[in-house]
Scaffold this motif. Sequence first.
Motif, short mmCIF file in Angstrom:
data_model
loop_
_atom_site.label_atom_id
_atom_site.label_comp_id
_atom_site.label_asym_id
_atom_site.label_seq_id
_atom_site.Cartn_x
_atom_site.Cartn_y
_atom_site.Cartn_z
N MET A 87 -0.93 16.08 16.83
CA MET A 87 -0.34 14.96 16.08
C MET A 87 0.94 15.44 15.39
O MET A 87 0.98 16.52 14.81
CB MET A 87 -1.33 14.45 15.03
N GLU A 88 1.99 14.63 15.46
CA GLU A 88 3.27 14.99 14.86
C GLU A 88 3.19 14.95 13.34
O GLU A 88 2.36 14.25 12.75
CB GLU A 88 4.36 14.03 15.34
N LEU A 89 4.12 15.71 12.70
CA LEU A 89 4.14 15.79 11.25
C LEU A 89 4.30 14.41 10.60
O LEU A 89 3.67 14.12 9.58
CB LEU A 89 5.29 16.71 10.81
N LYS A 90 5.11 13.55 11.24
CA LYS A 90 5.37 12.24 10.62
C LYS A 90 4.10 11.40 10.51
O LYS A 90 3.98 10.56 9.61
CB LYS A 90 6.45 11.47 11.37
N TYR A 91 3.13 11.64 11.38
CA TYR A 91 1.89 10.88 11.30
C TYR A 91 0.98 11.40 10.18
O TYR A 91 0.22 10.63 9.58
CB TYR A 91 1.18 10.90 12.65
N TYR A 92 1.06 12.71 9.90
CA TYR A 92 0.34 13.23 8.74
C TYR A 92 0.93 12.65 7.45
O TYR A 92 0.20 12.30 6.52
CB TYR A 92 0.42 14.76 8.72
N ILE A 93 2.25 12.55 7.40
CA ILE A 93 2.91 11.97 6.23
C ILE A 93 2.58 10.49 6.12
O ILE A 93 2.38 9.95 5.03
CB ILE A 93 4.44 12.19 6.30
N TYR A 94 2.50 9.83 7.28
CA TYR A 94 2.09 8.41 7.33
C TYR A 94 0.71 8.23 6.71
O TYR A 94 0.49 7.34 5.88
CB TYR A 94 2.11 7.97 8.79
N CYS A 95 -0.23 9.10 7.10
CA CYS A 95 -1.59 9.01 6.55
C CYS A 95 -1.61 9.35 5.06
O CYS A 95 -2.37 8.75 4.29
CB CYS A 95 -2.52 9.95 7.32
N LEU A 96 -0.76 10.30 4.65
CA LEU A 96 -0.67 10.65 3.24
C LEU A 96 -0.17 9.46 2.42
O LEU A 96 -0.70 9.17 1.34
CB LEU A 96 0.27 11.85 3.05
N ALA A 97 0.85 8.77 2.95
CA ALA A 97 1.38 7.58 2.26
C ALA A 97 0.31 6.50 2.17
O ALA A 97 0.17 5.84 1.13
CB ALA A 97 2.61 7.06 3.00
N ASP A 98 -0.44 6.33 3.22
CA ASP A 98 -1.51 5.32 3.23
C ASP A 98 -2.59 5.69 2.23
O ASP A 98 -3.09 4.83 1.49
CB ASP A 98 -2.08 5.20 4.64
N LEU A 99 -2.96 6.97 2.18
CA LEU A 99 -3.96 7.42 1.22
C LEU A 99 -3.48 7.22 -0.21
O LEU A 99 -4.26 6.82 -1.08
CB LEU A 99 -4.29 8.89 1.47
N ALA A 100 -2.19 7.48 -0.43
CA ALA A 100 -1.62 7.26 -1.77
C ALA A 100 -1.70 5.79 -2.16
O ALA A 100 -2.03 5.45 -3.30
CB ALA A 100 -0.16 7.73 -1.80
N LEU A 101 -1.43 4.92 -1.20
CA LEU A 101 -1.49 3.48 -1.47
C LEU A 101 -2.92 3.02 -1.73
O LEU A 101 -3.16 2.22 -2.65
CB LEU A 101 -0.88 2.70 -0.30
N ILE A 102 -3.86 3.50 -0.93
CA ILE A 102 -5.27 3.15 -1.14
C ILE A 102 -5.71 3.58 -2.54
O ILE A 102 -6.33 2.81 -3.29
CB ILE A 102 -6.17 3.82 -0.08
N THR A 103 -5.36 4.80 -2.92
CA THR A 103 -5.81 5.36 -4.19
C THR A 103 -5.20 4.63 -5.38
O THR A 103 -5.91 4.23 -6.31
CB THR A 103 -5.46 6.86 -4.26
N THR A 104 -3.88 4.47 -5.36
CA THR A 104 -3.21 3.86 -6.52
C THR A 104 -3.58 2.39 -6.68
O THR A 104 -3.84 1.94 -7.79
CB THR A 104 -1.68 4.00 -6.40
N SER A 105 -3.60 1.66 -5.57
CA SER A 105 -3.92 0.23 -5.68
C SER A 105 -5.36 0.02 -6.14
O SER A 105 -5.64 -0.91 -6.90
CB SER A 105 -3.67 -0.48 -4.35
#
Length: 229
Positions: free
Chosen positions: A1-19
């Motif tokens: 998996m490319e690095l950008k997809y790990y960052i994509y998942c990190l951004a999604d996790l951040a959104l799940i957590t904060t919201s």
Amino acid sequence: MELKYYIYCLADLALITTSLIYGVKLLKKRNYLLGGEWLVVTFSASNVMLNALTGEKLFFNIALFCDAFSRAVGVPVIAVVGMMAVTHRYKPSIGADIAYVVGGLAVTVVVWTADFMVAPKPYFYLVMWSLYSVYVAYIVKKLLNIGANLIAAGAMLALVSAQTIASIDDFYHIPGDDNHAVFYTLAMFVWAYQCVVFYYVYCALERAQKNELNLNRGSAFGGLERTPQ
């Protein structure tokens, strides 16, 4: 998996957590509209994560519908009405809260499914978000008036970044971003930041409202004490 997809998942996790965290905090303040909208974002982002992990398109379609709800009415109408508790002392009844949500769902279904909305839909989203940004600018002014300069700066950053995302979504394609992973990553980080900052905006305005009320009560009682008998 490319690095950008790990960052994509990190951004999604951040959104799940904060919201989730700040949505629950707002529910504890009995602001069911604003807290509920943040939990809609949690549900949407969770489906994005499930899609990333399983590749099941159904999850992504659910996320897109939730995104349509948030862009059409969830943030521009429902979240604004929720914020009006601390900007205009407007607190709708539970029945009104339900009416806002049901009406919002009805509007979203029309926007999502109606053939006549296919062409104007991107412009509709942009207009609704731009109206929301005008309200946020008003909030920034109120924050500056009460001396909450740091929070006002945070709200202005949220305004500019979210308006930028809304303005390029559906209108501009990032070169080389064939599957929109880069754009969605940026958008999710912006929305995660927005979920955090507007909780503290809400708290700052709530404190100012309570201080004003206490000051007015003190002035009223002081006036009574000075009234000649």
